[in-house]
Design a protein around this motif. Structure first.
Motif, PDB file in Angstrom:
ATOM      1  N   ILE A 107       0.865  -1.183   0.000  1.00 22.03           N
ATOM      2  CA  ILE A 107       0.000   0.000   0.000  1.00 22.03           C
ATOM      3  C   ILE A 107       0.898   1.228   0.000  1.00 22.03           C
ATOM      4  CG2 ILE A 107      -1.813   1.253   1.204  1.00 22.03           C
ATOM      5  CD1 ILE A 107      -2.648  -1.408   2.480  1.00 22.03           C
ATOM      6  N   ASN A 195      -8.091   3.310  -5.552  1.00 23.42           N
ATOM      7  CA  ASN A 195      -7.098   3.435  -4.487  1.00 23.42           C
ATOM      8  C   ASN A 195      -6.813   2.088  -3.818  1.00 23.42           C
ATOM      9  OD1 ASN A 195      -8.847   6.333  -4.043  1.00 23.42           O
ATOM     10  ND2 ASN A 195      -6.634   6.483  -4.270  1.00 23.42           N
ATOM     11  N   THR A 196      -7.604   1.088  -4.142  1.00 24.01           N
ATOM     12  CA  THR A 196      -7.505  -0.174  -3.396  1.00 24.01           C
ATOM     13  C   THR A 196      -7.257  -1.404  -4.264  1.00 24.01           C
ATOM     14  OG1 THR A 196      -9.920  -0.480  -3.499  1.00 24.01           O
ATOM     15  CG2 THR A 196      -9.029   0.690  -1.573  1.00 24.01           C
ATOM     16  N   GLU A 197      -7.386  -1.279  -5.563  1.00 26.18           N
ATOM     17  CA  GLU A 197      -7.253  -2.440  -6.438  1.00 26.18           C
ATOM     18  C   GLU A 197      -5.969  -2.366  -7.271  1.00 26.18           C
ATOM     19  OE1 GLU A 197     -10.738  -2.752  -8.819  1.00 26.18           O
ATOM     20  OE2 GLU A 197     -12.096  -3.005  -7.118  1.00 26.18           O
TER      21      GLU A 197
END
Length: 200
Positions: A107, A195-197
Motif C-alpha cells: 500500500i 485506491n484499493t485495487e
C-alpha cells in the motif's frame, strides 16, 4: 436555523435563538427553539416556508411573501450551484489523488508529503543505481532497487495524472451545463482511478 414571522413582535421576523418582545413580554433567545407547536400557534408564529426550485421567500409587511425568481436571480443561484459543484469536484480529486495505491501487495501512500519523498528517492537512484531504498509502505517495509523505485514513482505519477484527468473531464461537463437539471445529472463520484485495487 428556522426563522419566524410573529405579528406584533419586535422584531417581527425572528430567528430561533434570537430574543423578541411581544405585548410587552420579553421572550428569551432560546424560547422559539424550545417552544411546542401549541406555543407557536398561540403567539401566531409562522415559520418561513420552503421555497420551490424557482421561488424566493421574502419578508413582507404582514408576513412571508413567496414570489418567482427573476431571471438574474436564477442565473446567480445557478452560478453559485455550479461553483459549489466544481469545489466539491476538486475536493473529490484531492481525496482520490492522495488516498494511496496498491502495487504488488504494497500500500503506497500518495499524499503530497509522500509524493515529495518518492521524488527524492527517485533522484537518489538516478544518481546511483546501486542504492537500495528501504521504503515504508502503509502495510509494512519493502526494499526497492532502482527499478523498483522507478516503477513506484511511475505508478504514483500515473495515478495522480489519472485523478486530474478525471477531474478535467467532469469539470468540462459541469461548465457546459446550462440548467440545474443538467448540473444535477453530472455524477462526480464515479470513474475515478482505484485506491484499493491492483491494475489489471
Amino acid at each position: 436555523m428556522t426563522e419566524y414571522y410573529i405579528p406584533g413582535a419586535t422584531p417581527a421576523f425572528v430567528r430561533a435563538g434570537q430574543p423578541f418582545t411581544l405585548s410587552g413580554v420579553q421572550y428569551p433567545r432560546k424560547w422559539l427553539a424550545l417552544a411546542s407547536a401549541g406555543d407557536l400557534t398561540e403567539i401566531g408564529a409562522a415559520a418561513k416556508p420552503a421555497p420551490g426550485t424557482d421561488e424566493v421567500v421574502e419578508q413582507g409587511e404582514t408576513g412571508w411573501v413567496v414570489r418567482e425568481m427573476t431571471g438574474s436571480e436564477e442565473e446567480a443561484l445557478f452560478a453559485v450551484a455550479k461553483a459549489q459543484k466544481l469545489a466539491d469536484l476538486a475536493a473529490m480529486r484531492r481525496t482520490v489523488e492522495t488516498a494511496g495505491i496498491v502495487r504488488n501487495g504494497a500500500i503506497i501512500a500518495t499524499d503530497r508529503e509522500s509524493q515529495a519523498m518518492l521524488s527524492g528517492a527517485l533522484q537518489l537512484v538516478q544518481d546511483d543505481d546501486q542504492v537500495i531504498i528501504d521504503w515504508k509502505a502503509d502495510n509494512g517495509w519493502v526494499q526497492l532497487d532502482a527499478a523498483g523505485v522507478t516503477y513506484i514513482a511511475r505508478e504514483v505519477g500515473l495515478h495522480k495524472q489519472a485523478a486530474f484527468s478525471r477531474e478535467k473531464v467532469l469539470a468540462t461537463a459541469i461548465n457546459a451545463c446550462t440548467t440545474a437539471q443538467e448540473l444535477a445529472a453530472v455524477d462526480i463520484t464515479t470513474g475515478w482511478p482505484s485506491n484499493t485495487e491492483e491494475p489489471e
